[in-house]
Design an enzyme around this catalytic site. Structure first.
Site, PDB file in Angstrom:
ATOM      1  N   TYR A  86      -2.323  -0.858  10.395  1.00  0.00           N
ATOM      2  CA  TYR A  86      -1.960  -1.091   9.006  1.00  0.00           C
ATOM      3  C   TYR A  86      -1.189  -0.787   8.150  1.00  0.00           C
ATOM      4  O   TYR A  86      -0.370  -1.569   7.488  1.00  0.00           O
ATOM      5  CB  TYR A  86      -3.546  -0.683   8.443  1.00  0.00           C
ATOM      6  CG  TYR A  86      -3.519  -1.044   6.867  1.00  0.00           C
ATOM      7  CD1 TYR A  86      -3.857  -2.026   6.201  1.00  0.00           C
ATOM      8  CD2 TYR A  86      -3.435   0.101   5.958  1.00  0.00           C
ATOM      9  CE1 TYR A  86      -4.023  -2.130   4.996  1.00  0.00           C
ATOM     10  CE2 TYR A  86      -3.494   0.097   4.682  1.00  0.00           C
ATOM     11  CZ  TYR A  86      -3.765  -1.236   4.115  1.00  0.00           C
ATOM     12  OH  TYR A  86      -3.698  -1.486   2.783  1.00  0.00           O
ATOM     13  N   SER A 130       1.010  -1.097  -0.069  1.00  0.00           N
ATOM     14  CA  SER A 130       0.127  -0.150   0.031  1.00  0.00           C
ATOM     15  C   SER A 130       0.926   1.134   0.035  1.00  0.00           C
ATOM     16  O   SER A 130       2.014   1.267   0.637  1.00  0.00           O
ATOM     17  CB  SER A 130      -0.740  -0.042   1.467  1.00  0.00           C
ATOM     18  OG  SER A 130      -1.774   1.491   1.334  1.00  0.00           O
TER      19      SER A 130
END
Length: 257
Positions: free
Chosen positions: A162, A149
């Site tokens: 995350y 990401s």
């Protein structure tokens, strides 16, 4: 029909029932690969992907395997062998795409140990042991592609755990590339930015202001689509990408430059 880049290849895509994973599965099948559609819960959505690939003339099969618990990687490969007897009778693999993940977490002050453990179990431990157990199956010259990401390089404290999982995944990729290079196996990470998926739908779709804010983060002035990421993954899976390994490919559309 002329030969396609991935004809004869076997691919596994985890988290392939929707969103980026679905886009990757459909694109790899379009390029000739037989695709194992990994999914954890939504059988109906996974079947929709399977039907779409087959309707378009591709080959695919379903692999039902929840991730995040101890032993889940072994159960995934058992499911792969059961479902793939017709397509991959020897259990061998050419392309592994670790895409499944939990796309959220709390800010540091609110983060619980259970939430921390869950996001790391799915986003880090699962791909680690799926890959570990894939190595005897993966043919020399194969491909490992981890879906990371953009938050691995962009500070977003509101989803701090995350973010940390994606940094760990990128480091895992780097070490895989060094270890597997002698076998001609490449390992790379792809870092998407904001993508219009079901995960982002609650705050993004039907909200012009949110759409505008998200689009403004990208140098290209729009929100990403699953195909934007899938096309990059498809290239990395081909022989043309044989000299690219140990890399993190930014797929944010130039966000936060």
């Amino acid at each position: 029909m002329s030969a396609r880049a991935l004809d004869g290849k076997i691919a596994l895509v985890t988290g392939a029932s929707r969103g980026i994973g679905r886009g990757i599965a459909e694109r790899l099948a379009q390029d000739g690969a037989t695709v194992a559609i990994g999914y954890a819960r939504d059988h109906e959505a996974a079947t929709t992907v399977l039907d779409k690939i087959r309707a378009d003339g591709g080959r695919a099969f379903l692999v039902h395997a929840p991730l995040g618990g101890h032993g889940d990687a072994a159960r995934l490969w058992e499911a792969f062998d059961r479902a793939g007897r017709e397509h991959a009778p020897d259990g061998r693999l050419d392309i592994l795409v670790n895409n499944a993940g939990i796309g959220r977490s709390s800010a540091l002050a609110e983060l619980t140990e259970d939430e921390f453990d869950e996001v790391f179990a799915v986003n880090v431990r699962a791909p680690f042991f799926i890959t570990q157990q894939a190595l005897p199956r993966l043919r020399d010259g194969g491909r490992i592609i981890n879906i990371s990401s953009g938050v691995a390089r962009i500070a977003m404290p509101e989803i701090i755990a995350y973010n940390a999982t994606k940094g760990a995944l990128d480091n895992f990729t780097l070490n895989l590339a060094a270890q597997l290079g002698p076998r001609g196996i490449t390992a790379n990470s792809v870092r998407p930015g904001i993508i219009d998926t079901d995960t982002n739908a609650p705050w993004l779709r039907g909200n012009p202001e949110a759409q505008a804010r998200a689009a403004a983060l990208s140098a290209l002035g729009r929100v990403g689509e699953p195909a934007d990421v899938a096309d990059i993954v498809a290239f990395l899976a081909t022989p043309d990408a044989r000299w690219i390994t140990g890399q993190t490919i930014d797929a944010t559309g130039g966000s936060h430059l």
